[in-house]
Design an enzyme around this catalytic site. Structure first.
Site, mmCIF file in Angstrom:
data_model
loop_
_atom_site.group_PDB
_atom_site.id
_atom_site.type_symbol
_atom_site.label_atom_id
_atom_site.label_comp_id
_atom_site.label_asym_id
_atom_site.label_seq_id
_atom_site.Cartn_x
_atom_site.Cartn_y
_atom_site.Cartn_z
ATOM 1 N N HIS A 14 0.843 -1.187 0.000
ATOM 2 C CA HIS A 14 0.000 0.000 0.000
ATOM 3 C C HIS A 14 0.882 1.241 0.000
ATOM 4 O O HIS A 14 2.091 1.174 0.157
ATOM 5 C CB HIS A 14 -0.961 0.007 1.197
ATOM 6 C CG HIS A 14 -0.347 0.366 2.509
ATOM 7 N ND1 HIS A 14 -1.001 1.075 3.476
ATOM 8 C CD2 HIS A 14 0.884 0.136 3.034
ATOM 9 C CE1 HIS A 14 -0.230 1.252 4.534
ATOM 10 N NE2 HIS A 14 0.921 0.676 4.292
ATOM 11 N N CYS A 23 5.978 6.762 3.859
ATOM 12 C CA CYS A 23 4.817 5.895 3.632
ATOM 13 C C CYS A 23 3.958 6.351 2.455
ATOM 14 O O CYS A 23 3.009 5.665 2.079
ATOM 15 C CB CYS A 23 3.969 5.784 4.890
ATOM 16 S SG CYS A 23 4.802 4.889 6.209
ATOM 17 N N HIS A 67 -1.604 -10.507 -0.520
ATOM 18 C CA HIS A 67 -0.840 -10.332 -1.761
ATOM 19 C C HIS A 67 -1.576 -9.440 -2.764
ATOM 20 O O HIS A 67 -1.667 -9.767 -3.951
ATOM 21 C CB HIS A 67 -0.465 -11.689 -2.361
ATOM 22 C CG HIS A 67 0.657 -12.334 -1.612
ATOM 23 N ND1 HIS A 67 0.454 -13.016 -0.441
ATOM 24 C CD2 HIS A 67 1.988 -12.358 -1.849
ATOM 25 C CE1 HIS A 67 1.625 -13.455 0.015
ATOM 26 N NE2 HIS A 67 2.567 -13.066 -0.817
ATOM 27 N N GLU A 122 0.979 -3.437 11.688
ATOM 28 C CA GLU A 122 1.832 -3.306 10.507
ATOM 29 C C GLU A 122 3.226 -3.829 10.820
ATOM 30 O O GLU A 122 3.898 -4.374 9.946
ATOM 31 C CB GLU A 122 1.919 -1.849 10.068
ATOM 32 C CG GLU A 122 0.681 -1.356 9.378
ATOM 33 C CD GLU A 122 0.880 0.010 8.745
ATOM 34 O OE1 GLU A 122 0.043 0.366 7.922
ATOM 35 O OE2 GLU A 122 1.863 0.711 9.050
#
Length: 133
Positions: A14, A23, A67, A122
């Site tokens: 992402h 990020c 995935h 995460e």
């Protein structure tokens, strides 16, 4: 009050829009997910909820994310934060279990089992939680 928890994991990529930092670039995580159920009433077998049913629902929802590039999923509106992922999984578990005839929806004053929270890690040190309370 009793509480049970099951765990699943998935790997996905992402990036975060409207974020100023590393990020904002495409990257991936090996997510760990915990689903928490609470209640006051045990079934005839002395269990709050059969772990197998809860694990199956959690794993099915996580498999949908595994995935993938989470930004490709419209539900995240191009910002698949850990918080939004936790909310998505929470509601996905409720829907999966309802399809199986198990209702873990929260109702004020309900003593039967209900899905209380979903944690999405995460990393080992970074967690977001979606909870109904």
């Amino acid at each position: 009050m009793f509480e049970v928890r099951v765990t699943a994991d998935f790997a996905a990529a992402h990036f975060l829009r409207d974020y100023n930092g590393k990020c904002e670039n495409l990257h991936g995580h090996n997510y760990k997910v915990y689903a928490h159920v609470r209640g006051e009433v045990l079934n005839e077998g002395g269990m709050l909820l059969d772990f197998t049913k809860l694990k199956a629902a959690l794993r099915k929802v996580c498999k949908e994310l595994d995935h993938t590039n989470l930004n490709d999923k419209e539900v995240f509106d191009q910002n698949p934060s850990a918080e939004r992922i936790a909310m998505y999984i929470f509601h996905g578990i409720i829907n999966e279990l309802k399809d199986e005839g198990v209702d873990l929806s929260f109702v004020q004053g309900k003593k039967d089992p209900y899905l209380f929270a979903v944690d999405v890690f995460e990393t080992d040190t970074s967690r977001a939680r979606y909870s109904i309370l």
